[in-house]
Write a protein that holds these residues in place. Sequence first.
Motif, PDB file in Angstrom:
ATOM      1  N   ASP A  84      65.459 -10.478  32.208  1.00 30.59           N
ATOM      2  CA  ASP A  84      65.341 -11.934  32.221  1.00 30.59           C
ATOM      3  C   ASP A  84      65.485 -12.446  30.799  1.00 30.59           C
ATOM      4  O   ASP A  84      64.572 -12.326  29.987  1.00 30.59           O
ATOM      5  CB  ASP A  84      63.992 -12.348  32.809  1.00 30.59           C
ATOM      6  N   GLU A  85      66.638 -13.023  30.490  1.00 28.58           N
ATOM      7  CA  GLU A  85      66.929 -13.498  29.134  1.00 28.58           C
ATOM      8  C   GLU A  85      66.168 -14.772  28.770  1.00 28.58           C
ATOM      9  O   GLU A  85      66.168 -15.173  27.604  1.00 28.58           O
ATOM     10  CB  GLU A  85      68.416 -13.769  28.978  1.00 28.58           C
ATOM     11  N   THR A  86      65.521 -15.391  29.737  1.00 30.58           N
ATOM     12  CA  THR A  86      64.827 -16.652  29.498  1.00 30.58           C
ATOM     13  C   THR A  86      63.851 -16.545  28.325  1.00 30.58           C
ATOM     14  O   THR A  86      63.740 -17.464  27.517  1.00 30.58           O
ATOM     15  CB  THR A  86      64.059 -17.092  30.762  1.00 30.58           C
ATOM     16  N   TYR A  87      63.140 -15.432  28.257  1.00 32.49           N
ATOM     17  CA  TYR A  87      62.104 -15.263  27.242  1.00 32.49           C
ATOM     18  C   TYR A  87      62.487 -14.234  26.181  1.00 32.49           C
ATOM     19  O   TYR A  87      61.635 -13.765  25.435  1.00 32.49           O
ATOM     20  CB  TYR A  87      60.784 -14.869  27.910  1.00 32.49           C
ATOM     21  N   LEU A  88      63.761 -13.901  26.087  1.00 33.75           N
ATOM     22  CA  LEU A  88      64.219 -12.899  25.136  1.00 33.75           C
ATOM     23  C   LEU A  88      63.914 -13.300  23.694  1.00 33.75           C
ATOM     24  O   LEU A  88      63.389 -12.503  22.907  1.00 33.75           O
ATOM     25  CB  LEU A  88      65.721 -12.628  25.310  1.00 33.75           C
ATOM     26  N   ALA A  89      64.224 -14.520  23.319  1.00 37.25           N
ATOM     27  CA  ALA A  89      63.982 -14.972  21.944  1.00 37.25           C
ATOM     28  C   ALA A  89      62.497 -14.910  21.597  1.00 37.25           C
ATOM     29  O   ALA A  89      62.121 -14.462  20.503  1.00 37.25           O
ATOM     30  CB  ALA A  89      64.514 -16.386  21.744  1.00 37.25           C
ATOM     31  N   ALA A  90      61.645 -15.337  22.514  1.00 40.25           N
ATOM     32  CA  ALA A  90      60.203 -15.292  22.272  1.00 40.25           C
ATOM     33  C   ALA A  90      59.717 -13.849  22.155  1.00 40.25           C
ATOM     34  O   ALA A  90      58.863 -13.537  21.318  1.00 40.25           O
ATOM     35  CB  ALA A  90      59.460 -16.022  23.386  1.00 40.25           C
ATOM     36  N   MET A  91      60.273 -12.945  22.974  1.00 36.86           N
ATOM     37  CA  MET A  91      59.888 -11.542  22.910  1.00 36.86           C
ATOM     38  C   MET A  91      60.301 -10.935  21.567  1.00 36.86           C
ATOM     39  O   MET A  91      59.526 -10.229  20.929  1.00 36.86           O
ATOM     40  CB  MET A  91      60.512 -10.744  24.050  1.00 36.86           C
ATOM     41  N   LEU A  92      61.526 -11.216  21.139  1.00 36.93           N
ATOM     42  CA  LEU A  92      61.992 -10.695  19.850  1.00 36.93           C
ATOM     43  C   LEU A  92      61.098 -11.185  18.711  1.00 36.93           C
ATOM     44  O   LEU A  92      60.760 -10.416  17.799  1.00 36.93           O
ATOM     45  CB  LEU A  92      63.443 -11.091  19.608  1.00 36.93           C
ATOM     46  N   LYS A  93      60.695 -12.424  18.755  1.00 32.99           N
ATOM     47  CA  LYS A  93      59.833 -12.977  17.709  1.00 32.99           C
ATOM     48  C   LYS A  93      58.504 -12.212  17.641  1.00 32.99           C
ATOM     49  O   LYS A  93      58.045 -11.854  16.555  1.00 32.99           O
ATOM     50  CB  LYS A  93      59.587 -14.465  17.973  1.00 32.99           C
ATOM     51  N   ILE A  94      57.918 -11.931  18.796  1.00 30.12           N
ATOM     52  CA  ILE A  94      56.655 -11.183  18.854  1.00 30.12           C
ATOM     53  C   ILE A  94      56.861  -9.766  18.311  1.00 30.12           C
ATOM     54  O   ILE A  94      56.062  -9.265  17.527  1.00 30.12           O
ATOM     55  CB  ILE A  94      56.114 -11.128  20.304  1.00 30.12           C
ATOM     56  N   LEU A  95      57.944  -9.116  18.742  1.00 26.90           N
ATOM     57  CA  LEU A  95      58.215  -7.756  18.282  1.00 26.90           C
ATOM     58  C   LEU A  95      58.425  -7.715  16.770  1.00 26.90           C
ATOM     59  O   LEU A  95      57.926  -6.820  16.087  1.00 26.90           O
ATOM     60  CB  LEU A  95      59.438  -7.181  19.016  1.00 26.90           C
ATOM     61  N   TRP A  96      59.167  -8.679  16.239  1.00 28.37           N
ATOM     62  CA  TRP A  96      59.405  -8.728  14.796  1.00 28.37           C
ATOM     63  C   TRP A  96      58.104  -8.938  14.025  1.00 28.37           C
ATOM     64  O   TRP A  96      57.867  -8.328  12.996  1.00 28.37           O
ATOM     65  CB  TRP A  96      60.404  -9.825  14.439  1.00 28.37           C
TER      66      TRP A  96
END
Length: 193
Positions: A84-96
Motif C-alpha cells: 500500500d503506497e498510500t503511507y510509503l512516504a510516512a513509513m520512509l520518514k519513520i525508518l530514516w
Amino acid sequence: MAGLDYFEVECTEDGSDNYIKVATTVLQDHNLLGIVEGLHIYIDPQYPLFVAAGFIRPPRSVIKISDVGNVLLQDGQATIAVGDETYLAAMLKILWQKLGHDNVDQPDRFTVIIKNTQIPKDIRDWVVVDPAESLFKDLIYAIQVIAPEGFKVRRENYGKNRFSYAASENTLPAADVEKIIADRFARMEEALK
C-alpha cells in the motif's frame, strides 16, 4: 449532507443556506465527512458569534509498518514488500528517523531494504500514522475556514468523541458560550438516538 447523520445550521438571519453550502464543501474538501457524525452550527450576526459543535466517529486505528507492506527479516537485513503506497512516504520518514537515512534503501517503489544496522524485532509494529493525532487539528482548521473571517476571539475544545469551536469579534462570556454549546450537543444527542 452525505456522510453526516445530523447536520443543522441555525442562524438568526437569512444565510443558513449559504453556510450549509460552505460547510458541505469544506468538509468534503478536507475529507472529514467519514469522521464527523453530527455537526450543529449556530450563528448570531448581532453579537456577533459563530459556534460549531459536533460529534466524531472513532478514528481509524493506527497504521503500522506491517499495514504498509510485508516485512521479511533475513540475513541481518529487513526487506519490506510495499503493498500500500498510500503511507510509503510516512513509513520512509519513520525508518530514516529511527534507523538512519544511510541504512534504508528503496531500489524501487515496491521495495524497501534495511541493512547495515541492528533490525529491531518489533519493526512490524512501528506506528507509521496515527490518525487521531492530526484529527483535532484538521477539524479545527476546517471549522475556521467555515467561520466568518475576522473573528479573532476563539475557544476550542476536543475530547470524548466531540468537539466545539466558538468565535467572535468580542470577548466570549464563558457561561453563555458553554450554554449555547451544551444546548447544541443536547439537540444532536436527541436527534441521533
